[in-house]
Design an enzyme around this catalytic site. Sequence first.
Site, PDB file in Angstrom:
ATOM      1  N   LEU A 175      -0.555  76.008 -30.217  1.00 42.27           N
ATOM      2  CA  LEU A 175      -0.765  75.428 -31.536  1.00 42.27           C
ATOM      3  C   LEU A 175      -1.599  74.178 -31.344  1.00 42.27           C
ATOM      4  O   LEU A 175      -1.453  73.483 -30.330  1.00 42.27           O
ATOM      5  CB  LEU A 175       0.567  75.051 -32.205  1.00 42.27           C
ATOM      6  CG  LEU A 175       1.523  76.176 -32.590  1.00 42.27           C
ATOM      7  CD1 LEU A 175       2.816  75.581 -33.150  1.00 42.27           C
ATOM      8  CD2 LEU A 175       0.891  77.124 -33.594  1.00 42.27           C
ATOM      9  N   ASP A 176      -2.467  73.867 -32.298  1.00 40.99           N
ATOM     10  CA  ASP A 176      -3.232  72.625 -32.232  1.00 40.99           C
ATOM     11  C   ASP A 176      -2.281  71.437 -32.192  1.00 40.99           C
ATOM     12  O   ASP A 176      -1.157  71.505 -32.696  1.00 40.99           O
ATOM     13  CB  ASP A 176      -4.152  72.483 -33.446  1.00 40.99           C
ATOM     14  CG  ASP A 176      -5.243  73.542 -33.483  1.00 40.99           C
ATOM     15  OD1 ASP A 176      -5.576  74.079 -32.410  1.00 40.99           O
ATOM     16  OD2 ASP A 176      -5.744  73.834 -34.588  1.00 40.99           O
ATOM     17  N   LYS A 177      -2.744  70.338 -31.618  1.00 42.63           N
ATOM     18  CA  LYS A 177      -1.909  69.144 -31.484  1.00 42.63           C
ATOM     19  C   LYS A 177      -1.282  68.737 -32.809  1.00 42.63           C
ATOM     20  O   LYS A 177      -0.089  68.428 -32.879  1.00 42.63           O
ATOM     21  CB  LYS A 177      -2.742  67.995 -30.926  1.00 42.63           C
ATOM     22  CG  LYS A 177      -1.986  66.678 -30.796  1.00 42.63           C
ATOM     23  CD  LYS A 177      -2.860  65.584 -30.212  1.00 42.63           C
ATOM     24  CE  LYS A 177      -2.105  64.265 -30.125  1.00 42.63           C
ATOM     25  NZ  LYS A 177      -2.925  63.180 -29.527  1.00 42.63           N
ATOM     26  N   ARG A 226      -7.853  76.518 -40.233  1.00 38.98           N
ATOM     27  CA  ARG A 226      -8.473  75.277 -40.713  1.00 38.98           C
ATOM     28  C   ARG A 226      -9.932  75.503 -41.101  1.00 38.98           C
ATOM     29  O   ARG A 226     -10.396  75.034 -42.149  1.00 38.98           O
ATOM     30  CB  ARG A 226      -8.360  74.206 -39.620  1.00 38.98           C
ATOM     31  CG  ARG A 226      -6.921  73.856 -39.287  1.00 38.98           C
ATOM     32  CD  ARG A 226      -6.799  73.165 -37.937  1.00 38.98           C
ATOM     33  NE  ARG A 226      -7.514  71.885 -37.924  1.00 38.98           N
ATOM     34  CZ  ARG A 226      -7.733  71.181 -36.814  1.00 38.98           C
ATOM     35  NH1 ARG A 226      -7.310  71.638 -35.641  1.00 38.98           N
ATOM     36  NH2 ARG A 226      -8.360  70.033 -36.886  1.00 38.98           N
TER      37      ARG A 226
END
Length: 244
Positions: free
Chosen positions: A76-78, A177
């Site tokens: 997962l992205d930060k 996103r």
Amino acid sequence: ILRKYVQYEHRVIMEIKTIYKDDNVVALNKPAGLLVHKTSADNNEKTLTDWLIREYPETKDVGDDPVNRPGIVHRLDKDTSGIILIPRNQKYFVYLKELFQKHEIKKTYRALVYGAVKEDKGIITKPISLKPGTVKRTIFGGKMTKEAKTEYMVLRRFKNYSYLELYPKTGRTHQIRVHLSSIGHPVVGDKLYVPKSLVNGAVKPSHQLLHAYAVELNLQPGKRIKLVADLPKEFEEILKDLEK
């Protein structure tokens, strides 16, 4: 400043929650603001894998690259919160990796986006590329272009915002996103893909409001399970405020 940052890192690490575990796998609810594993740019930052090795030491020998990404089969992205699956042995790592590659794990995300999304449901099928010289992805051409598909459904519309459920059918970096930004409805709080004209809106979260809400998979052949990760407290409070 350093002390405040260390305190922040400690708070984020402490927010990791275990949703499910058995002998083969553990499912975690990752808080926003936490890297999954170390990168060359953030080598000294505390990560999910630091916590993993302490709490589940068997994961230190699991994965394609256990030195740098112990126990990691997906990411997962930060600044994205939510559910992440961690295999506890190499055999199950291979099993989960195959499920991801065959798109046999159903992933569900929740997001708050800018603007009123007109259609109740939709599908975004724009290829995604890496923008040269940056970490950003784009739909306008670049390098390493890959097909991408995201389905979405509107859960609730507020003044100037929409609350969505999303079902990524491919697993490209920054896919949700980029796709939402491409239709004019970027994720609230996204520091890469939100135009400056929208930054000063009424909602100003400390992190992007994108959450990996659920996964559905066969833990083993014939044993189907759906695992759900609760929304972060800040995300829930923002939704309540918008309902007023």
